[in-house]
Design an enzyme around this catalytic site. Sequence first.
Site, short mmCIF file in Angstrom:
data_model
loop_
_atom_site.label_atom_id
_atom_site.label_comp_id
_atom_site.label_asym_id
_atom_site.label_seq_id
_atom_site.Cartn_x
_atom_site.Cartn_y
_atom_site.Cartn_z
CG HIS A 1 82.82 37.48 -1.29
ND1 HIS A 1 82.46 38.87 -1.72
CD2 HIS A 1 83.43 37.41 -0.44
CE1 HIS A 1 83.54 39.50 -0.59
NE2 HIS A 1 84.34 38.20 -0.39
CE1 TYR B 1 86.43 13.11 0.61
CE2 TYR B 1 85.00 12.75 0.62
CZ TYR B 1 86.01 12.12 0.84
OH TYR B 1 86.00 10.98 1.62
CG ASN C 1 89.35 45.50 -0.34
OD1 ASN C 1 89.93 46.22 -0.72
ND2 ASN C 1 89.18 44.15 -0.49
CB ILE C 2 91.13 51.13 0.95
CG1 ILE C 2 90.92 51.28 2.77
CG2 ILE C 2 90.94 52.04 1.08
CD1 ILE C 2 89.34 51.52 3.28
CD GLN D 1 81.22 51.54 6.25
OE1 GLN D 1 81.93 52.24 7.44
NE2 GLN D 1 80.23 51.91 6.21
CE1 TYR E 1 74.89 53.77 0.60
CE2 TYR E 1 76.69 55.36 1.16
CZ TYR E 1 75.80 54.35 1.16
OH TYR E 1 74.38 54.88 2.64
CB VAL F 1 87.05 46.42 -2.96
CG1 VAL F 1 85.45 46.31 -2.90
CG2 VAL F 1 87.37 45.50 -3.62
CG HIS F 2 84.66 51.42 1.41
ND1 HIS F 2 83.83 50.58 1.82
CD2 HIS F 2 85.11 52.46 1.73
CE1 HIS F 2 82.71 51.86 2.88
NE2 HIS F 2 84.14 53.37 2.66
#
Lengths: 501, 501
Positions: free
Chosen positions: A430, A492, A393-394, A390, A405, A396-397
């Site tokens: 991600h 690889y 990363n403000i 929370q 939300y 995005v939060h």
Amino acid sequence: GDIMEETGALIRKRRATISTGKCVPLKQVNGRSEVDESVNGRSDSGNIVTKRNVSDLPSTTSKERKKRINVPSDRQSCHRLQESLLSSASGYRNYRGVLNWCVVMLCLTTVFCFSRYGILVDPIQVVSLFIKDPYNMPAACLVIVSNVFIVAALYTERRLSVGCFSERVGLLVHSINLSVTLCFPVTIVLMVKSITPVGGASALGVYTVLFLKLYSYKDVNKWCREMSHAKARSLARSLSCSSIPRSRESGQDYQVSYPGNVTLRDLYYFVFAPTLCYELNFPRSPRIRMSFLLRRLFEMLFFTQLLVGLTQQWMIPIIQSSMKPLEDMDLPMMMERLLRLAVPNHLLWLIFFYWFFHSSLNFIAELLQFGDREFYRDWWNSETITYFWQNWNIPVHKWCLRHFYKPLLKSGVSKWLGQSAVFLASAFFHEYLVSVPLKMLRPWAFMGMMAQLPLAWFVARFLRGNYGNAAVWLSLIIGQPIAVLMYVHDYYVLHYREGEY
Amino acid sequence: GDIMEETGALIRKRRATISTGKCVPLKQVNGRSEVDESVNGRSDSGNIVTKRNVSDLPSTTSKERKKRINVPSDRQSCHRLQESLLSSASGYRNYRGVLNWCVVMLCLTTVFCFSRYGILVDPIQVVSLFIKDPYNMPAACLVIVSNVFIVAALYTERRLSVGCFSERVGLLVHSINLSVTLCFPVTIVLMVKSITPVGGASALGVYTVLFLKLYSYKDVNKWCREMSHAKARSLARSLSCSSIPRSRESGQDYQVSYPGNVTLRDLYYFVFAPTLCYELNFPRSPRIRMSFLLRRLFEMLFFTQLLVGLTQQWMIPIIQSSMKPLEDMDLPMMMERLLRLAVPNHLLWLIFFYWFFHSSLNFIAELLQFGDREFYRDWWNSETITYFWQNWNIPVHKWCLRHFYKPLLKSGVSKWLGQSAVFLASAFFHEYLVSVPLKMLRPWAFMGMMAQLPLAWFVARFLRGNYGNAAVWLSLIIGQPIAVLMYVHDYYVLHYREGEY
């Protein structure tokens, strides 16, 4: 009688102010109540000296004070019941100096390495990470093309504001625009052979940020229209400039209200501003502080050097040496390499955090006179995994809270399900930012994010205070290199082993 | 009229309390005044979440609150003018998590080293540092003999308390006793060949501590007699038990007053207690907390291992490799070795600090139910050299203040001269503890301490805030290994080079 009552009320009011204000509470130490000075982590060093020196002399009445020169007995009692500062019972938390220590150690190590090995960064190698051919830069072109989606969003909002589009049509056009914003770069990155993984990841990052910003832009403009339709125009104006004292203070700061904000200039300010949440009237800082700007610029350059140098000299050799154990699934050797990778990877992440969230975003904000510099909160103190996610990363939060939300909660979803949905969305992005540029679909980033849910439950359930904090640090230090090793190994195997056979 | 005036005065008094109390001030951020939540470094993580979540919703009146579900406009304004936490302008100072990070990194490194190289500590080598021959332990004997001086001091005080000795005779006997306490171990260490440097330093350390304690014992007892002679017996009793609520609260805690304290039991409690300042009635903790005791014991054992391991594996190889450059006075190589030595030496000092001042002294204090655990203050935040020296070693600092600096001031010495005298005395004891066990008189420790005076002036004059703090750290990291290298070099030349020719 009346006067007495009035003044009595006044005193009671003041007393209430004292008790609700952030005054130092009477603290129970070892079962005895006493004012604990050391708890106050905020007072600066100088204050503590003064205060302590005063408290060295036990409180004496004026009668005794006169005798002090003759009777030296006030020096007798020089101990009092108290805990050591480093004991968690002391409640002391001011460790600014430890942060400075880390900086000093980092600088000393850097100076030592440079004096011993010279400058280790190979700039050509860095550039070649982004582009293969200087006359063919698909990632840069992709970023330039993104302007189309910005203009499309503005066009849709213009039409909506004058009533040419109905809400339904507007939502449809926005949805198409937003989904193309996400899908278009994917097809380009997957199709164009000359895009490097780093170039592709950068372009996708830009598009992801743009997607979040345009989504917020669409939402806020819709809320503004809803407000005007509710015939609460007066309310709307007072809310759109939420902090009324600001407009009162500085007369020249005019506040924009709804249809006036749908301009190219306003939208581009938002696109470049270091936030993902649109607002009609952003708080603005009064002027550009040159010294602040230059310090952030210096930090950006210094830490870029450090990031590249550490990666080239520390990370890559370890990763290369761990390919063999990973192939053979040699578990003890894998563990050893993982631990060796953990420290440089973690340092790189910390430097990246500072470089991006403090130096770069503050630099941009200072240039644009953007007032809200809360790009992160005190995640380093987080005692639960949830608190970390929370607070690190403000931007995005804030976006997740405001546009994902809270609307979910409003639509009747339970709190726990809402949180899981946020983690799921985060896991998707991600994965999106890692799998597409590497051109291989592996579930490691997704699983890494989803693993945070049971981990968060475990830490919150079994660990408290400093132990919880240590668990958060450990999950950061150990968790990340596992995912990194997974992707590197698969990449690889896919690209270099094929050539062998 | 009178009532009005009285209550007015009362209100003024309360107002003064508020303004001098530790309330959060209205802070000027970017030219605008607003209550800065993030400044409050004391509130724990949980509190911050709650507060922040509340502040996410802009303050709305009750009328507006009812409409919130229909009108989503309160979500519009989600930014406010504020600085990033890491900016020094934010005033935020809660970095407890960074300390935990250091601990986690230390543990991970230790685990990694042990898993890779096994347990590296050679216990026989450690023991051989202290004793050459297990049947001939002169340092241990020296420590046992020290009891003679304790008993001598007690005997003198007994005589003084019943009036058998005059103040003059008492002072003479004490002076002889104290000077023999300092000189006797010196002659033994210099004369007995079988004493190792480490054993000698330990014995001298014990004698130095004893000297400071007996000096304090003598002073406090003298003050008590002065008080009784001033015929202020009632005052004396109220002062000797300075915190009156304590005796009132727990009836069984009896308070000793002057002649009653001159007992063997009382003196030995003081000798073993982790303080250098004698007091008739030490604050006592209510009970021995077993979990606290065991944690401190574990820390003591763990950090002893770490100290020995780091010294044997990291320090000694670097020191050995720097003998050649030091002999040849090869300046660039000397600098390089100095920088390489600085990091392990500094880490050892930090671990030693924690091991001694937190783990060991707290362990002893818990065992003896000694209440005052302030063995150090927040020296890690010190922004001046002076602040560091005043706060890193509180037992010695307290002693210097009470028995050396304040009496000097009282005798008419200026403040600056008094401070210099304290540094001079401290430099003498540093030299005493290093030169005598090494059996070579070199001025490095003395000069190192005296160099603090111009350094302190320089830092206080030219550096502020975080820069001052960084300078203090640098002086610690760089200053110590210079002195260490000096002594090691001279010791090496004296003992090993002689054999070559």
